[in-house]
Design an enzyme around this catalytic site. Structure first.
Site, PDB file in Angstrom:
ATOM      1  N   ASP A 334       0.850  -1.180   0.000  1.00  0.00           N
ATOM      2  CA  ASP A 334       0.000   0.000   0.000  1.00  0.00           C
ATOM      3  C   ASP A 334       0.884   1.227   0.000  1.00  0.00           C
ATOM      4  O   ASP A 334       1.869   1.288   0.730  1.00  0.00           O
ATOM      5  CB  ASP A 334      -0.886  -0.004   1.247  1.00  0.00           C
ATOM      6  N   ASP A 371      -4.706  25.316  11.708  1.00  0.00           N
ATOM      7  CA  ASP A 371      -4.936  24.036  11.026  1.00  0.00           C
ATOM      8  C   ASP A 371      -4.002  22.978  11.626  1.00  0.00           C
ATOM      9  O   ASP A 371      -2.794  23.015  11.421  1.00  0.00           O
ATOM     10  CB  ASP A 371      -4.671  24.226   9.529  1.00  0.00           C
ATOM     11  N   PHE A 404     -12.238  23.668   7.973  1.00  0.00           N
ATOM     12  CA  PHE A 404     -12.580  22.911   6.764  1.00  0.00           C
ATOM     13  C   PHE A 404     -13.968  22.294   6.919  1.00  0.00           C
ATOM     14  O   PHE A 404     -14.306  21.754   7.960  1.00  0.00           O
ATOM     15  CB  PHE A 404     -11.552  21.802   6.551  1.00  0.00           C
ATOM     16  N   ALA A 406     -17.014  19.900   4.687  1.00  0.00           N
ATOM     17  CA  ALA A 406     -17.196  19.094   3.477  1.00  0.00           C
ATOM     18  C   ALA A 406     -17.864  19.906   2.374  1.00  0.00           C
ATOM     19  O   ALA A 406     -17.665  19.653   1.192  1.00  0.00           O
ATOM     20  CB  ALA A 406     -18.033  17.861   3.803  1.00  0.00           C
ATOM     21  N   ARG A 409     -15.039  22.832   1.350  1.00  0.00           N
ATOM     22  CA  ARG A 409     -13.781  22.170   0.985  1.00  0.00           C
ATOM     23  C   ARG A 409     -12.609  23.150   0.997  1.00  0.00           C
ATOM     24  O   ARG A 409     -11.718  23.087   0.157  1.00  0.00           O
ATOM     25  CB  ARG A 409     -13.909  21.449  -0.366  1.00  0.00           C
ATOM     26  N   MET A 410     -12.686  24.087   1.910  1.00  0.00           N
ATOM     27  CA  MET A 410     -11.599  25.067   2.077  1.00  0.00           C
ATOM     28  C   MET A 410     -11.468  25.317   3.563  1.00  0.00           C
ATOM     29  O   MET A 410     -12.365  25.064   4.352  1.00  0.00           O
ATOM     30  CB  MET A 410     -11.954  26.407   1.438  1.00  0.00           C
ATOM     31  N   LYS A 422      -7.595  28.748   1.682  1.00  0.00           N
ATOM     32  CA  LYS A 422      -6.746  27.810   0.928  1.00  0.00           C
ATOM     33  C   LYS A 422      -7.535  26.521   0.693  1.00  0.00           C
ATOM     34  O   LYS A 422      -8.349  26.122   1.528  1.00  0.00           O
ATOM     35  CB  LYS A 422      -5.433  27.530   1.656  1.00  0.00           C
ATOM     36  N   ASP A 549     -10.653  -6.076   1.943  1.00  0.00           N
ATOM     37  CA  ASP A 549      -9.361  -6.660   1.575  1.00  0.00           C
ATOM     38  C   ASP A 549      -9.380  -8.181   1.719  1.00  0.00           C
ATOM     39  O   ASP A 549      -8.474  -8.862   1.243  1.00  0.00           O
ATOM     40  CB  ASP A 549      -8.254  -6.124   2.488  1.00  0.00           C
TER      41      ASP A 549
END
Lengths: 709, 567
Positions: A334, A371, A404, A406, A409-410, A422, A549
């Protein structure tokens, strides 16, 4: 880009990284008192000595035909020595007696090797048992909670576990979220989060809920739980011989039969030639010729191999899997966590035309101060390093942080006079449009270029103006490239599995130096890829943790399931990594190879030894009738008796001398087969030919000096 | 060491190696069903055989079925040959009116020729009618060699096929081996031999009076037709007692060279066929290299032993190489070369009396047979024998590179290890137990001509020759007794089928496996290193098994000779 996802996976990676730094060296509760060289403590050694005697039981020894034959010879020799000592001409009583003693010692040394290898597992099993104390289970019947003993739980029962409770059995969380201390199973003291749904829903019996509560559906009956399995495995109680071990045992049994006949027919040949050979001497010859070295160490090598995995916190469900690991020639790795650190880091500020880099860096840093994601922190750090911009206290600046979401999205900050944002290119573009601005073609170009290179572009905008782009890079782990080069030299192909788009994947693959990659991977494409490789004649190893998996883990020749993963994944794989560290797949392969190498090396050594023993014993045996055969006594051994005894003593001592090698495994280097073969042939083939000549001569000198024979 | 000796030996080796590729390639085409230049003549004949015998040529066989067909065919041959010997007194082509062969000798001889051994406890010219020689012995010379070829080809198929349950059709392999390989070479070879003076007739024996005026009987017969297949099929059963030392079997230096070439040409060529069939010429080359390497070592030992001669004889004033038991016309070089050739292969034809070799010289044929005749070896048998050793080498040494051992991409697991071990174990056990039985019983010891270590060598040689299906002998041992006829008869059977059956089992197992791709992590079974490892394994397994017995036989005899002790 989904910042939320990145941040949590980043946290997990950070945990793993952190864990690797403070990795406990031993398994939980392994008795670490007085250490003696070789990693064994006094208690384990004395326990092994006692076990060596218990293993003299023929019904136990029967499983090892080579050593069993030695025991029979020891019994016969002892019997004849005593009989002759009482009734017959006891001329050779002292000599025969010594042979008998050394034959017994040979058996004991072989038993000791096995007991010692088993010792570590037994100690670990005892420690695990202590953790598996009788717990109470809060069983849910309808809405009622009733207390039961955990041993009464059956598959399908629903139980409640609250803060402070020991989880009564293996199961799946059906409701709730909790932090769980899994140190009883993994030795890792940092708590982990378990929650219903998804890939972190499985819990293991014996672990403890630290906070909150969860409802669990029990998935294993008592006696079949993970902890029980683990105890069985480390204890070696259900240890079955692996395919290669069986094949080797057959060869060794074949050699034993040949030598049994060589020695048995030597008697009539000798009688024909007018020579009488006593039974103790024939027994000595037989024991010297049959492959006692490898026969005595074979099971110890196998146990030690499992043990080496265990020391790295990997549980192999069978020895077969360890062997298969040595054969693997394709590794599916992975990307996240194995090849890359798992979080993207800022590496460059690329300002829009007319904007100074400092301004861009300043805005980027401001927007990231609050952040806490690794990406955000890396922007702050880069700005500090490159433009000497210090971190500022947000509250003193009078700014508000825009987290942030959803939807937007910034993320960013609102200052009194401006807004800084950003985010990914399309999100910022929407934002700019809303503000009445637009993305300049130059900035768009930069964004595309970064994407082409496999990086993540993050645009920083101030009000309606795009200031420039922050280049976030998926950072490839240090040293991983060299590791892949080594693997290639060993003939192992590495394949990177990633959910990234092909462009990004190709860039990272090139940087990391993997041979191939699978982009936009899904469980289905993963399974398909494994099948394709297997159809072409490859053996494939992979790691996985999610329920999706499971099919791929089951299909792969070696499937290492992460202990943090789902029950389904753990059942599908043939190994479980208690640390949940996918990088260890490489070590698994190396341990498998080392196990097979050790077997081959000691077999070659054992067979090569026989030549010298012939040169010691044959002239000695026939010395009376054919003194001319003394020409073959090239070691110049003192007397026929000292020659025979020296060979027997060497044969016994070499077993105990090689125990450390059997347990540690032969020196392993990641090289191509040809180089390894040449090296091992030199050490164990040629070495096996010459060592006994020297060893027997030295023993002969000592025996003669001591006047024992 | 004489230059002319070396030159002759080199000439032989160069010619042999030169023939490897063309013959190997031809055999590859034959077994692969590709077109050959003999198809025009042989195809109709082949089809006729299949029609008459109702063989379904398209039907592929699993290893058990293949083995069953092989066993049935061979044991029918055994019974026929046995009956033919018993009934020869009533059958035609018997100008000397030989009576029926004694049952125990007939059993021994039938087994001997069916198993490609050609151990002879009789003299051909005083025991066997022309019919027995031609329709019995010569036929078995062909089909026993073809059986060996079939097994070798089946094993190669097993190694190359992937996840297949079949290894070919025994009847087709047998038929094609005889028609395309053994028969054409034999026809041409026999004609060449006749041109050199090898006889071919059905006349009664001649009685002539010698210069001394004494009457002498000269045995005749259809020699050339049997002579060529005797060598080509590595059978070795001479028409006459003296075998290829007899001028009617081997009249000239040219026939001597051709007959020696005929012995090794198919076994050597098969290594090339093997390389072609597995699609990797290096795999065949490495086997050939190991064979040549071992061959040269043994040849050198034999040559040194014989040229050094016997110091006891030298002390009597007759210095020089040992010429006892050798044809003067062949000299030391050609005698030593033939001896090494015939025992490297499972041929057993001789132009020299092995019993008369010096102890060291005699050690060479004995030990070569004990190694399992894998240095070139018998027709087919040599290749499948050495492949068993290859599997063992790969298994022991291959582990050291850290992978489950694999050969030609196929994993070697317990089933193959078991069968490979059996294939080595069975002949070795047979030799040791048989010899031990002989030295421990009066019936065994009473046949021994020479006391002392040489007597032990004679017994060891007899059982080795039987188990190895060689057929040559240390003829001091009187083997035409009930004990030896039966003991060696069974030894030959066990030595033959105790190897063939495990080999076919390996073929069947390997055919069913899937192949793993080779990579840099794969143990290489080509190159000088592997050739050395293979030769080393053959030597060490052989040495470890037989060293004590050899020490009491030829080794001590050699040392005693140096010390001047006789018995």
């Amino acid at each position: 880009m989904n910042n939320h996802d990145i941040s949590t996976s980043g946290k997990q990676e950070a945990l793993v990284e952190d864990y690797n730094k403070h990795k406990p060296v031993t398994m939980p509760g392994s008795p670490g008192t007085k250490k003696v060289p070789g990693g064994f403590n006094q208690a384990m050694l004395s326990r092994a000595v006692i076990d060596a005697f218990f293993k003299l039981n023929p019904r136990v020894l029967w499983a090892n035909p080579v050593i069993f034959v030695v025991e029979i010879m020891a019994v016969l020799t002892t019997f004849f020595t005593i009989r002759d000592g009482i009734s017959g001409p006891a001329t050779n009583f002292w000599f025969d007696g010594q042979i008998a003693i050394w034959l017994w010692v040979t058996v004991l040394f072989a038993n000791f090797a096995e007991a010692l290898a088993e010792g570590r597992g037994k100690a670990q099993a005892a420690a695990l048992r202590r953790t598996r104390r009788e717990t109470r289970a809060k069983k849910l019947i309808g809405e009622q909670v009733e207390e039961f003993a955990a041993s009464q739980l059956r598959k399908g029962d629903i139980v409640l576990a609250e803060a402070g409770d020991i989880i009564p059995g293996d199961g799946e969380i059906i409701e709730g979220i909790a932090s769980v201390d899994e140190s009883a199973v993994t030795g890792e003291s940092a708590p982990v989060i378990r929650e219903s749904g998804g890939d972190r829903s499985s819990v293991t019996g014996g672990t403890r809920v630290l906070s909150d509560w969860i409802k669990i559906r029990i998935t294993a009956n008592p006696g079949e739980t993970f902890l029980d399995q683990m105890i069985h495995l480390v204890e070696g109680a259900r240890r079955q011989k692996t395919p290669n071990e069986i094949a080797l045992s057959i060869l060794l049994a074949g050699l034993t039969i040949i030598f049994l006949l060589v020695v048995a027919t030597l008697e009539p040949f000798a009688v024909y030639s007018g020579i009488l050979i006593s039974l103790p001497v024939l027994a000595a010859l037989l024991v010297c010729l049959i492959p006692t070295t490898i026969g005595g160490l074979l099971s110890a090598i196998g146990i030690a191999g499992m043990d080496r995995l265990l020391k790295r916190n990997i549980l192999a469900m069978s020895g077969r899997a360890v062997e298969a690991a040595g054969d693997v020639d394709v590794l599916l790795l992975d990307k996240t966590g194995t090849i890359t650190l798992g979080n993207r880091l800022a590496v460059e500020f690329l300002p829009a035309p007319g904007i100074s880099p400092e301004k861009l860096a300043d805005a980027a840093q401001l927007s990231s101060l609050a952040d806490e994601t690794p990406e955000g922190r890396s922007i702050v750090v880069l700005a500090k390093e490159k433009y000497n911009l210090r971190e500022r206290d947000l509250s003193s600046l009078g700014v508000t942080f825009v987290p942030f979401t959803a939807q937007s999205r910034m993320s960013g900050v609102n200052l009194s006079d401006k807004e800084i944002r950003k985010g990914a290119a399309d999100a910022i573009e929407d934002y700019l449009h809303a503000q009445g601005g637009a993305l300049s073609p130059e900035v768009k170009n930069v964004v595309e270029e970064i994407a082409k290179k496999g990086g993540t572009p993050l645009i920083v905008a101030e009000n309606a103006l795009a200031l420039g782009v922050v280049y976030l890079k998926d950072v490839v782990k240090g040293g991983i490239r060299e590791r892949f080069t080594q693997l290639r030299r060993m003939g192992i192909k590495t394949v990177m599995i990633t959910g990234d788009n092909p462009l990004t994947a190709a860039a990272i693959a090139a940087e990391a130096g993997v041979d191939e990659f699978l982009a936009e991977a899904t469980p289905e494409t993963k399974l398909k890829l494994i099948r394709e490789y297997q159809a072409k004649g490859h053996l494939v190893a992979m790691t996985g943790d999610g329920t999706n998996d499971a099919p791929a883990l089951a299909q792969a020749d070696v499937g290492v399931a992460m202990s943090s993963g789902t029950q389904a994944a753990k059942e599908a794989g043939n190994m479980v990594d208690l640390d949940s560290n996918p990088t260890k797949l490489i070590e698994v392969v190396e341990i498998g190879k080392q196990l097979l190498m050790t077997r081959g090396a000691l077999t070659t050594f054992s067979i090569a030894n026989d030549i010298a023993k012939y040169f010691a014993i044959i002239p000695a045996m026939f010395a009376a009738a054919y003194p001319q055969l003394g020409v073959l006594n090239i070691m110049g051994l003192a007397t026929p008796q000292s020659a025979i005894l020296s060979a027997v003593i060497f044969n016994a001592l070499i077993i105990v001398t090689l125990i450390p090698l059997a347990l540690r495994g032969v020196a392993y280097r990641p090289l191509g087969a040809n180089i390894i073969l040449r090296r091992n042939m030199l050490i164990y083939g040629l070495g096996g030919l010459l060592t006994p000549f020297i060893g027997i001569k030295i023993i002969d000198l000592i025996l003669t000096a001591l006047g024992i024979v | 060491m004489k230059a002319i000796d070396i030159l002759q030996i080199l000439l032989y080796l160069v010619l042999l190696i030169a023939l490897v590729a063309p013959l190997g390639h031809y055999m590859f085409r034959v077994y692969n069903g590709e077109r050959t230049w003999l198809d025009r003549v042989l195809n109709p004949l082949e089809q006729l055989i299949y029609r008459l015998t109702e063989i379904e040529t398209e039907k592929e066989m699993g290893w058990r079925e293949y083995a069953a067909a092989l066993l049935v065919f061979n044991f029918l041959g055994l019974v026929l040959l046995f009956l033919l010997q018993l009934g020869q007194g009533y059958l035609p082509f018997n100008p000397q009116h030989f009576k029926m062969v004694k049952p125990d000798l007939a059993f021994n001889t039938a087994v001997s020729f069916m198993t490609n051994t050609d151990w002879q406890s009789y003299s051909g010219e005083t025991t066997m009618s022309y019919l027995t020689q031609m329709a019995g012995l010569t036929v078995q010379n062909f089909v026993s060699a073809a059986t060996g070829l079939a097994v070798a080809i089946a094993l190669i198929r097993g190694l190359t096929r992937r996840t297949s349950s079949t290894i070919g059709n025994f009847w087709v392999d047998l038929t094609r081996s005889v028609l395309w390989i053994l028969l054409p070479i034999s026809v041409v070879g026999a004609l060449v031999l006749v041109s050199q003076g090898v006889i071919q007739n059905l006349s009664p024996y001649l009685t002539v009076s010698t210069l001394k005026g004494v009457g002498q009987t000269i045995a005749l017969g259809p020699v050339a037709s049997q002579e060529i297949i005797k060598e080509l099929g590595t059978n070795g059963g001479g028409f006459f007692q003296a075998n290829s030392a007899h001028p009617f079997e081997n009249p000239t230096p040219l026939t001597n060279l051709l007959e020696m070439l005929a012995i090794l040409v198919i076994p050597a060529g098969l290594t090339f066929t093997f390389g072609r069939m597995v699609n990797d010429a290096r795999q065949g080359r490495v086997v050939l290299t190991a064979m040549i390497f071992l061959f040269v070592i043994f040849l050198a030992i034999c040559y040194i032993g014989e040229t050094a001669g016997n110091p006891l004889v030298s002390s009597l004033g007759a210095s020089g190489p040992s010429m006892e038991g050798k044809e003067v016309r062949f000299g030391v070089a050609n005698s030593v070369l033939w001896t090494t050739v015939t025992t490297a292969a499972s041929c057993g034809a001789v132009n020299t009396m092995h019993d008369s070799l010096t102890p060291l010289g005699g050690l060479v044929p004995l030990w070569q047979i004990m190694l399992g005749e894998v240095i070139f070896g018998g027709v087919g048998a040599g290749l499948y024998g050495i492949l068993v050793f290859v599997i063992l080498t790969v298994f022991i040494v291959g582990l050291m590179v850290g992978r489950t051992p694999e050969y030609l991409g196929k994993k070697i697991e317990s089933a193959e290890t078991k069968m490979a071990t059996l294939a080595v174990l069975i002949p070795a056990i047979t030799i040791l137990l048989g010899s031990a039985l002989a030295v421990a019983t009066k019936a065994g010891v009473s046949s021994v001509l020479n006391p002392g270590p040489h007597g032990l060598s004679e017994i060891l040689y007899a059982f080795s020759s039987g188990a190895g299906n060689n057929g040559s002998a240390f003829a001091g041992l009187n083997a035409n007794t009930l004990f030896y006829n039966l003991a060696i008869g069974f030894t030959m059977l066990i030595g033959r089928f105790g190897v063939i059956l495990p080999v076919l089992a390996i073929a069947g197992n390997m055919a069913g496996k899937k192949a793993v791709l080779p990579g840099t992590g794969t143990f290489q079974t080509t190159g000088v290193l592997f050739a050395g490892l293979l030769a080393g394994t053959v030597l060490i397994v052989g040495a470890l098994t037989f060293f004590p017995a050899l020490a009491l036989g030829p080794v001590v005899e050699h040392l005693l000779m140096l010390y001047g002790k006789t018995f």
